[in-house]
Design a protein around this motif. Structure first.
Motif, PDB file in Angstrom:
ATOM      1  N   GLN A 171      -8.076 -48.631  12.130  1.00 24.54           N
ATOM      2  CA  GLN A 171      -7.212 -47.517  12.523  1.00 24.54           C
ATOM      3  C   GLN A 171      -8.015 -46.351  13.075  1.00 24.54           C
ATOM      4  N   GLY A 172      -8.983 -45.907  12.274  1.00 23.09           N
ATOM      5  CA  GLY A 172      -9.680 -44.633  12.527  1.00 23.09           C
ATOM      6  C   GLY A 172     -10.325 -44.550  13.882  1.00 23.09           C
ATOM      7  N   GLY A 173     -11.249 -45.471  14.175  1.00 25.53           N
ATOM      8  CA  GLY A 173     -11.906 -45.441  15.465  1.00 25.53           C
ATOM      9  C   GLY A 173     -13.322 -45.970  15.441  1.00 25.53           C
ATOM     10  N   ILE A 174     -14.073 -45.574  16.466  1.00 27.54           N
ATOM     11  CA  ILE A 174     -15.453 -46.048  16.621  1.00 27.54           C
ATOM     12  C   ILE A 174     -16.353 -44.818  16.690  1.00 27.54           C
ATOM     13  N   PHE A 197     -11.047 -74.335  12.101  1.00 28.06           N
ATOM     14  CA  PHE A 197     -11.704 -73.890  10.869  1.00 28.06           C
ATOM     15  C   PHE A 197     -13.162 -74.370  10.818  1.00 28.06           C
ATOM     16  N   LEU A 198     -14.078 -73.437  10.644  1.00 28.38           N
ATOM     17  CA  LEU A 198     -15.479 -73.823  10.453  1.00 28.38           C
ATOM     18  C   LEU A 198     -15.643 -74.369   9.043  1.00 28.38           C
ATOM     19  N   VAL A 199     -16.077 -75.624   8.967  1.00 35.80           N
ATOM     20  CA  VAL A 199     -16.285 -76.234   7.647  1.00 35.80           C
ATOM     21  C   VAL A 199     -17.739 -76.070   7.226  1.00 35.80           C
ATOM     22  N   GLY A 255     -15.577 -66.945  15.250  1.00 37.92           N
ATOM     23  CA  GLY A 255     -14.948 -65.653  14.950  1.00 37.92           C
ATOM     24  C   GLY A 255     -14.538 -64.946  16.224  1.00 37.92           C
ATOM     25  N   SER A 256     -13.349 -64.339  16.196  1.00 39.52           N
ATOM     26  CA  SER A 256     -12.812 -63.717  17.410  1.00 39.52           C
ATOM     27  C   SER A 256     -12.489 -62.243  17.203  1.00 39.52           C
ATOM     28  N   GLY A 257     -13.218 -61.593  16.277  1.00 40.44           N
ATOM     29  CA  GLY A 257     -13.083 -60.143  16.123  1.00 40.44           C
ATOM     30  C   GLY A 257     -14.009 -59.457  17.113  1.00 40.44           C
ATOM     31  N   ASN A 278     -18.423 -46.849  11.384  1.00 41.87           N
ATOM     32  CA  ASN A 278     -19.676 -47.453  11.839  1.00 41.87           C
ATOM     33  C   ASN A 278     -19.597 -48.976  11.956  1.00 41.87           C
ATOM     34  N   SER A 279     -18.479 -49.563  11.529  1.00 46.51           N
ATOM     35  CA  SER A 279     -18.435 -51.020  11.508  1.00 46.51           C
ATOM     36  C   SER A 279     -18.131 -51.606  12.880  1.00 46.51           C
ATOM     37  N   LEU A 280     -17.132 -51.059  13.547  1.00 44.71           N
ATOM     38  CA  LEU A 280     -16.840 -51.556  14.902  1.00 44.71           C
ATOM     39  C   LEU A 280     -18.075 -51.342  15.781  1.00 44.71           C
ATOM     40  N   LEU A 281     -18.712 -50.184  15.606  1.00 48.99           N
ATOM     41  CA  LEU A 281     -19.906 -49.906  16.412  1.00 48.99           C
ATOM     42  C   LEU A 281     -21.011 -50.921  16.129  1.00 48.99           C
ATOM     43  N   GLY A 331     -15.117 -64.800   3.266  1.00 47.66           N
ATOM     44  CA  GLY A 331     -16.556 -65.023   3.169  1.00 47.66           C
ATOM     45  C   GLY A 331     -16.993 -66.430   3.520  1.00 47.66           C
ATOM     46  N   ASP A 332     -16.291 -67.073   4.458  1.00 47.51           N
ATOM     47  CA  ASP A 332     -16.652 -68.458   4.813  1.00 47.51           C
ATOM     48  C   ASP A 332     -18.073 -68.558   5.381  1.00 47.51           C
ATOM     49  N   GLY A 333     -18.461 -67.581   6.165  1.00 50.32           N
ATOM     50  CA  GLY A 333     -19.813 -67.584   6.740  1.00 50.32           C
ATOM     51  C   GLY A 333     -20.870 -67.531   5.647  1.00 50.32           C
ATOM     52  N   ASN A 371      -9.842 -58.503  11.137  1.00 55.37           N
ATOM     53  CA  ASN A 371      -9.851 -57.132  10.615  1.00 55.37           C
ATOM     54  C   ASN A 371     -10.060 -56.137  11.748  1.00 55.37           C
ATOM     55  N   THR A 372     -10.669 -56.602  12.822  1.00 57.25           N
ATOM     56  CA  THR A 372     -10.816 -55.717  13.985  1.00 57.25           C
ATOM     57  C   THR A 372      -9.443 -55.179  14.400  1.00 57.25           C
ATOM     58  N   SER A 373      -8.448 -56.072  14.445  1.00 59.83           N
ATOM     59  CA  SER A 373      -7.107 -55.654  14.873  1.00 59.83           C
ATOM     60  C   SER A 373      -6.505 -54.592  13.948  1.00 59.83           C
ATOM     61  N   GLY A 418     -21.596 -58.763  13.067  1.00 56.08           N
ATOM     62  CA  GLY A 418     -20.400 -58.139  12.489  1.00 56.08           C
ATOM     63  C   GLY A 418     -20.466 -58.107  10.973  1.00 56.08           C
ATOM     64  N   GLU A 419     -19.300 -58.128  10.342  1.00 51.88           N
ATOM     65  CA  GLU A 419     -19.247 -57.920   8.889  1.00 51.88           C
ATOM     66  C   GLU A 419     -19.880 -59.066   8.102  1.00 51.88           C
ATOM     67  N   THR A 420     -19.960 -60.249   8.698  1.00 49.68           N
ATOM     68  CA  THR A 420     -20.627 -61.379   8.030  1.00 49.68           C
ATOM     69  C   THR A 420     -22.119 -61.124   7.853  1.00 49.68           C
TER      70      THR A 420
HETATM   71  C1  LIG Z   1      -7.448 -51.909   7.445  1.00 47.98           C
HETATM   72  C2  LIG Z   1      -8.834 -51.749   7.997  1.00 47.98           C
HETATM   73  C3  LIG Z   1      -9.151 -50.650   8.773  1.00 47.98           C
HETATM   74  C4  LIG Z   1     -10.438 -50.490   9.303  1.00 47.98           C
HETATM   75  N1  LIG Z   1     -10.708 -49.400  10.091  1.00 47.98           N
HETATM   76  C5  LIG Z   1     -11.931 -49.301  10.678  1.00 47.98           C
HETATM   77  C6  LIG Z   1     -12.222 -48.260  11.599  1.00 47.98           C
HETATM   78  O1  LIG Z   1     -11.377 -47.414  11.897  1.00 47.98           O
HETATM   79  N2  LIG Z   1     -13.460 -48.235  12.155  1.00 47.98           N
HETATM   80  C7  LIG Z   1     -14.430 -49.141  11.868  1.00 47.98           C
HETATM   81  O2  LIG Z   1     -15.535 -49.056  12.406  1.00 47.98           O
HETATM   82  N3  LIG Z   1     -14.171 -50.162  11.012  1.00 47.98           N
HETATM   83  C8  LIG Z   1     -12.958 -50.271  10.428  1.00 47.98           C
HETATM   84  N4  LIG Z   1     -12.696 -51.311   9.577  1.00 47.98           N
HETATM   85  C9  LIG Z   1     -13.722 -52.346   9.392  1.00 47.98           C
HETATM   86  C10 LIG Z   1     -13.746 -53.222  10.644  1.00 47.98           C
HETATM   87  O3  LIG Z   1     -12.448 -53.381  11.162  1.00 47.98           O
HETATM   88  C11 LIG Z   1     -14.336 -54.616  10.373  1.00 47.98           C
HETATM   89  O4  LIG Z   1     -15.479 -54.512   9.593  1.00 47.98           O
HETATM   90  C12 LIG Z   1     -14.705 -55.271  11.696  1.00 47.98           C
HETATM   91  O5  LIG Z   1     -13.598 -55.275  12.559  1.00 47.98           O
HETATM   92  C13 LIG Z   1     -15.205 -56.671  11.454  1.00 47.98           C
HETATM   93  O6  LIG Z   1     -15.328 -57.306  12.692  1.00 47.98           O
HETATM   94  P1  LIG Z   1     -15.854 -58.794  12.749  1.00 47.98           P
HETATM   95  O7  LIG Z   1     -15.841 -59.169  14.187  1.00 47.98           O
HETATM   96  O8  LIG Z   1     -17.116 -58.908  12.005  1.00 47.98           O
HETATM   97  O9  LIG Z   1     -14.769 -59.636  11.920  1.00 47.98           O
HETATM   98  P2  LIG Z   1     -13.189 -59.738  12.044  1.00 47.98           P
HETATM   99  O10 LIG Z   1     -12.662 -58.821  13.075  1.00 47.98           O
HETATM  100  O11 LIG Z   1     -12.636 -59.595  10.682  1.00 47.98           O
HETATM  101  O12 LIG Z   1     -12.974 -61.234  12.567  1.00 47.98           O
HETATM  102  C14 LIG Z   1     -13.335 -62.328  11.755  1.00 47.98           C
HETATM  103  C15 LIG Z   1     -13.131 -63.602  12.557  1.00 47.98           C
HETATM  104  O13 LIG Z   1     -13.753 -64.693  11.873  1.00 47.98           O
HETATM  105  C16 LIG Z   1     -12.897 -65.813  11.921  1.00 47.98           C
HETATM  106  N5  LIG Z   1     -13.209 -66.708  10.809  1.00 47.98           N
HETATM  107  C17 LIG Z   1     -13.450 -66.421   9.517  1.00 47.98           C
HETATM  108  N6  LIG Z   1     -13.706 -67.540   8.813  1.00 47.98           N
HETATM  109  C18 LIG Z   1     -13.617 -68.567   9.689  1.00 47.98           C
HETATM  110  C19 LIG Z   1     -13.741 -69.978   9.578  1.00 47.98           C
HETATM  111  N7  LIG Z   1     -14.033 -70.596   8.422  1.00 47.98           N
HETATM  112  N8  LIG Z   1     -13.566 -70.739  10.687  1.00 47.98           N
HETATM  113  C20 LIG Z   1     -13.266 -70.178  11.880  1.00 47.98           C
HETATM  114  N9  LIG Z   1     -13.145 -68.831  12.053  1.00 47.98           N
HETATM  115  C21 LIG Z   1     -13.318 -68.050  10.969  1.00 47.98           C
HETATM  116  C22 LIG Z   1     -11.497 -65.219  11.825  1.00 47.98           C
HETATM  117  O14 LIG Z   1     -10.527 -66.149  12.278  1.00 47.98           O
HETATM  118  C23 LIG Z   1     -11.669 -64.005  12.745  1.00 47.98           C
HETATM  119  O15 LIG Z   1     -11.461 -64.402  14.083  1.00 47.98           O
HETATM  120  C24 LIG Z   1     -11.431 -51.466   9.029  1.00 47.98           C
HETATM  121  C25 LIG Z   1     -11.109 -52.573   8.249  1.00 47.98           C
HETATM  122  C26 LIG Z   1      -9.820 -52.733   7.735  1.00 47.98           C
HETATM  123  C27 LIG Z   1      -9.511 -53.930   6.890  1.00 47.98           C
END
Ligand SMILES: Cc1cc2nc3c(=O)[nH]c(=O)nc-3n(C[C@H](O)[C@H](O)[C@H](O)COP(=O)(O)OP(=O)(O)OC[C@H]3O[C@@H](n4cnc5c(N)ncnc54)[C@H](O)[C@@H]3O)c2cc1C
Length: 430
Positions: free
Chosen positions: A47-50, A153-155, A12-14, A369-372, A205-207, A42-44, A353-355
């Protein structure tokens, strides 16, 4: 089929995956993989912030806001970690290059979002997430010890004697077995499973599927957050465009189609979503209105440039008219159960993270609170790995000898890989 050996594999690269990789020791060989392009996360999209405590005095209030939004079902120890460690992690992110909007005096311009008792959200206009992602990607590419594999892709993970010893990946329809001392799952949420979601479609939800297959403990999987205000769009299956909570934080008001107010806009998300659903039902209309047009036009175009441009593209000028909105799936509070160091119930496997489910959100996540959480708990995972990796006494040669019989791996995991290749439209020579 190819075998690779690394110290740490991060899937994962969020925010969670990349921040973890950047906090790992630079003498470790780290591989980061992403299912799609590195910034398709979803990190990208955030919008709102941290959210961040405004100082030590604010920590108890930030803690209370998080607990209240979560209906006091949160894990109090995890919440204390989150709020106490918020400042050091946001400071570190800023030191990596994140540009934060400032007020006229040059101080961070903290904004307000629902259920926060004070303004404590830092942001970069209304595209904070894109800037967080860019900052982390830039730093990760600079690190010599971090290898990045996109479209990979993580299998499945590879399990031996109740320990995680690596993962099976698929790239260009080729199987790669990566043997790692530690694996970190940072695979994001489940929004791609929903027709109406603000999430990237690829996140499904692959994780969690991997965790279920290996009987790894999950937690709170019934807690799914519905965001009150996604742009109402009649056109099909696309990801729903989010109208950030900060629009309401800056004074945006909700009206039903008869022009009547019906809820305090700054209540927690579940309360506002429910009120909107009720209103939609009462008026027999699939949307309500969110109005911010009373604010200064130039201010709106600058503060909410992403939302302004996207809505305009879809035919709504937010400086002149209200926006049609309705609720959509937005976030997964549950996930793979982890402790305060982000360790899962399987040895040598972390989830961040979200997983993951640290328990900080309880029944409902407090805005921003999610980015944090991604920052605080992925750093903790990295710290734990940094401290324990030297005790890991299997050398690459040992791993090779003990585990990497090609036939053994193929026999145990072949079927899963075959199905994954078929799912991706590949052809198998039986
Ligand atoms: C539109 C939107 C706006 C948001 N705004 C905010 C905000 O303002 N503030 C806040 O705190 N939160 C916000 N959130 C929530 C927050 O962005 C996410 O919860 C957070 O960025 C998740 O980060 P992460 O690193 O866990 O996952 P992600 O950033 O979603 O990254 C998931 C990574 O997992 C990889 N991946 C998944 N499955 C596989 C697989 N099988 N094999 C290989 N790689 C895989 C993907 O390629 C990706 O790189 C928002 C969410 C959305 C959708």
């Amino acid at each position: 089929m190819e075998n690779k050996y690394v110290d740490v594999l991060v899937v994962g690269s969020g925010v969670a995956g990349l921040y973890c990789a950047l906090n790992l020791r630079q003498d470790l060989d780290v591989m980061v993989v992403s299912k799609d392009k590195i910034d398709c996360t979803n990190t990208s999209l955030a919008q709102g912030g941290i959210s961040v405590a405004r100082g030590l005095d604010d920590v108890p209030f930030f803690t209370e806001d998080t607990l209240k939004a979560g209906k006091y079902e949160n894990d109090i120890h995890a919440v204390n970690v989150l709020t106490n460690e918020s400042i050091e992690n946001v400071d570190y992110l800023v030191s990596l290059g994140l540009d934060v909007d400032k007020d006229e005096d040059g101080n961070w311009d903290y904004t307000k979002e629902g259920a926060h008792c004070i303004n404590r959200i830092i942001h970069t206009q209304d595209n904070t997430g894109e800037n967080v992602e860019k900052t982390l990607v830039k730093n990760a590419f600079r690190r010599k010890n971090i290898r990045i594999l996109e479209d990979t892709f993580l299998v499945d993970i590879i399990e031996r004697n109740d320990k995680c010893i690596g993962a099976i990946l698929l790239k260009n329809k080729e199987q790669i077995n990566v043997f790692a001392k530690f694996v970190v799952l940072a695979c994001g949420g489940i929004g791609g499973l929903y027709k109406n979601s603000t999430s990237q479609r690829i996140l499904r939800g692959d994780g969690l599927a991997v965790a279920l297959r290996h009987k790894i403990e999950l937690k709170d999987i019934n807690y799914i957050q519905i965001h009150p205000t996604a742009f109402y769009d009649e056109s099909g299956d696309e990801r729903r465009f989010l109208i950030s909570e900060s629009v309401r934080g800056e004074g945006g008001k909700l009206y039903n189609i008869n022009g009547e107010r019906f809820v305090d806009e700054l209540q927690p998300r579940d309360v506002v979503s429910e009120a909107i659903f009720n209103e939609m039902k009462k008026t027999n209309t699939p949307y309500v209105y969110l109005d911010i047009s009373f604010l200064n036009e130039e201010y709106l175009k600058n503060r909410f440039s992403t939302i302004y441009n996207k809505c305009l593209e879809k035919g709504t000028d937010i400086t002149k008219e209200p926006i049609k909105v309705s609720p959509a799936q937005h976030y997964f509070m549950g996930g793979i159960k982890v402790d305060l160091s982000s360790e899962t119930s399987m040895k040598n496997l972390y989830a961040v993270g979200e997983t993951a489910c640290t328990g900080i959100h309880g029944a409902n996540r407090l805005a921003s609170n999610s980015l944090l959480e991604g920052l605080v708990f992925s750093k903790r995972a990295a710290q734990n790995i940094n401290e324990s990796i030297d005790e890991f006494n299997l050398t690459k040669v040992d791993i090779d000898e003990i585990y990497t019989s090609r036939e053994e791996i193929e026999e145990e995991n072949g079927l899963i890989v075959v199905n994954a290749i078929k799912d991706k439209g590949g052809v198998i020579d039986d």
